[in-house]
Design an enzyme around this catalytic site. Structure first.
Site, PDB file in Angstrom:
ATOM      1  N   LYS A  83       0.723  -1.252   0.055  1.00 40.65           N
ATOM      2  CA  LYS A  83      -0.132   0.035   0.081  1.00 40.65           C
ATOM      3  C   LYS A  83       0.892   1.294   0.075  1.00 40.65           C
ATOM      4  O   LYS A  83       0.488   2.179  -0.452  1.00 40.65           O
ATOM      5  CB  LYS A  83      -0.884  -0.130   1.177  1.00 40.65           C
ATOM      6  N   GLU A 105      -9.804   5.612   3.075  1.00 40.80           N
ATOM      7  CA  GLU A 105     -10.711   4.458   3.758  1.00 40.80           C
ATOM      8  C   GLU A 105      -9.572   3.488   4.062  1.00 40.80           C
ATOM      9  O   GLU A 105      -8.648   3.510   3.414  1.00 40.80           O
ATOM     10  CB  GLU A 105     -11.478   4.222   2.901  1.00 40.80           C
ATOM     11  N   SER A 359       1.939  -9.505  -0.918  1.00 38.91           N
ATOM     12  CA  SER A 359       1.453  -8.464  -0.730  1.00 38.91           C
ATOM     13  C   SER A 359       1.827  -7.583   0.568  1.00 38.91           C
ATOM     14  O   SER A 359       1.921  -6.415   0.828  1.00 38.91           O
ATOM     15  CB  SER A 359       0.135  -8.090  -1.238  1.00 38.91           C
TER      16      SER A 359
HETATM   17  C1  LIG Z   1      -1.608  -7.065   2.525  1.00 37.38           C
HETATM   18  C2  LIG Z   1      -2.606  -6.720   1.673  1.00 37.38           C
HETATM   19  N1  LIG Z   1      -2.764  -7.416   0.539  1.00 37.38           N
HETATM   20  C3  LIG Z   1      -3.760  -7.206  -0.329  1.00 37.38           C
HETATM   21  C4  LIG Z   1      -4.823  -6.178   0.199  1.00 37.38           C
HETATM   22  C5  LIG Z   1      -6.129  -6.217  -1.009  1.00 37.38           C
HETATM   23  O1  LIG Z   1      -5.808  -4.879  -1.424  1.00 37.38           O
HETATM   24  P1  LIG Z   1      -5.629  -4.999  -3.228  1.00 37.38           P
HETATM   25  O2  LIG Z   1      -6.635  -5.633  -3.761  1.00 37.38           O
HETATM   26  O3  LIG Z   1      -5.797  -3.499  -3.709  1.00 37.38           O
HETATM   27  O4  LIG Z   1      -4.053  -5.243  -3.471  1.00 37.38           O
HETATM   28  C6  LIG Z   1      -4.631  -5.658   1.283  1.00 37.38           C
HETATM   29  C7  LIG Z   1      -5.929  -4.563   1.529  1.00 37.38           C
HETATM   30  O5  LIG Z   1      -5.913  -4.029   2.586  1.00 37.38           O
HETATM   31  C8  LIG Z   1      -3.774  -5.743   1.902  1.00 37.38           C
HETATM   32  O6  LIG Z   1      -3.590  -5.097   3.296  1.00 37.38           O
END
Ligand SMILES: Cc1ncc(COP(=O)(O)O)c(C=O)c1O
Length: 373
Positions: A83, A105, A359
């Site tokens: 993020k 948000e 992620s």
């Molecule tokens: C670690 C992590 N991965 C994935 C996501 C999902 O978001 P996005 O689909 O925008 O990557 C989030 C959302 O808060 C997250 O904290």
């Protein structure tokens, strides 16, 4: 209404927001044309955020048959998730637009923490809307946001999760649009947000592609990422979209499969694939992971699904928990519950060369996981 991703995208917002979206689009185009914008972001990435993040080849998590399942380690980025790539970029953009107040948000709290972090760094006022159910299950991130000086405003209606938090953030933006930048946290929302978030997260894919080729001497057969709003997925997919031989696999939460079981509808300012009834009324989503617990998804993913360029599948809460435990025990890496969904599907693949976007890290999820074991 000009749509931007086939029949998806566009701007479905009150008239009062159109000038702000126009201003944002102009500012964004100017920033893209200005080499100092990219240079600033590159510098911040290296000296503040910890880019490039490494690529880790798993040794025990992958089945014996598979030789190369690599993880792109966005969990090692400052604040613990991808993020920050987007929050840093949009904060620099907001300052170029002269906005000193930021509203955001958050679901899992990772976007809220990233936003609070960049606001602390640049001295910007920060208000984060978060559903009270998400505040309960992602407590450590609420505490981090407070420490960073952000105001966290609980949202108490509906499912008390990301959908309602997003609605509240948009309401705040409408009221304070002169002074405020809405720092949206995923590849969703009205044009030009999905494009901005795509570009700011594309660094994940650029690095991962180069690192994978350096490690294996070839491209992956398949790239796997979890999909909430779709920002980490579009970030890593973007570098491979033109490589027709590389499959792109998005993994949604089973109870929030906007691409798997949704229909074309409007949510939070854009047309996309949404969990909705026949009248377009939005349905409730469910996922153990707050970051995937959202009934919508970015319009670019809906378009990639329709064109067949990417496939989208889902994983259940239990499958994600099993992958969470196994990655922790077999590789010494505690993943966030969101990418644990991607891991659950990735490990079943027959392909030899697999790239997964890890992620974020799982510190925020410990209470939720321990409660289930
Ligand atoms: C670690 C992590 N991965 C994935 C996501 C999902 O978001 P996005 O689909 O925008 O990557 C989030 C959302 O808060 C997250 O904290």
């Amino acid at each position: 209404m000009t749509l931007t991703y086939g029949k998806y995208g566009g701007r479905f917002v009150p008239e009062t927001l159109i000038p702000a979206l126009d201003e944002l689009e102009t500012g964004w185009r100017e920033a893209q044309a200005d080499p100092s914008f990219a240079a600033d972001l590159d510098h911040l990435g290296r000296t503040y955020a910890g880019r490039p993040t490494p690529l880790t080849r798993t040794s025990r998590f992958a089945t014996a048959k598979r030789r190369a399942l690599h993880l792109k380690r966005e969990d090692l980025l400052h604040t613990g998730a991808h993020k920050l790539n987007n929050a840093l970029g949009q904060a620099v953009l907001a300052q170029r637009l002269g906005k000193r107040r930021i509203v955001a948000e958050t679901g899992a709290g990772q976007h809220g923490v990233a936003t609070a972090t960049v606001c602390a760094k640049f001295g910007l006022e920060c208000v984060v809307y978060m559903g009270s159910e998400d505040m309960r299950r992602q407590r450590p991130n609420v505490e981090r946001m407070h420490l960073l000086g952000a105001q966290v405003r609980p949202v108490e209606f509906g499912t008390r999760t990301l959908k309602e938090a997003t609605s509240e953030a948009i309401r705040d933006w409408i009221t304070n649009v002169e002074t405020t930048h809405y720092l949206i946290g995923s590849a969703v929302g009205p044009h030009p947000y999905p494009e901005i978030v795509h570009e700011l997260q594309a660094v994940i894919g650029r690095e991962a592609r180069e690192q994978f080729v350096a490690a294996e001497g070839r491209l992956p057969e398949v790239v796997v990422a979890c999909v909430g709003g779709g920002s980490n997925a579009i970030g890593i997919f973007s570098a491979f979209i033109d490589d027709a031989e590389v499959r792109l696999l998005g993994v949604e939460a089973a109870g929030a499969a906007s691409l798997g079981t949704g229909r074309a509808a409007v949510l939070h300012g854009a047309r996309s694939s949404v969990l909705a009834d026949e009248d377009g009324q939005i349905l409730d989503a469910h996922s153990i992971s707050a970051g995937l617990d959202y009934p919508g998804v970015g319009p670019e993913h809906a378009s990639l699904r329709d064109s067949g360029r990417a496939q989208y599948v889902h994983a259940t809460d239990d499958e994600a928990l099993a992958a969470f435990r196994d990655l922790t025990r077999l590789e010494g890496i505690i993943p966030a519950l969101e990418p644990a969904h991607a891991l659950a599907r990735a490990r079943e693949l027959d392909d030899e060369y697999v790239l997964v976007c890890l992620s974020g890290r799982g510190d925020k999820d410990l209470a939720e996981v321990l409660a289930r074991t």
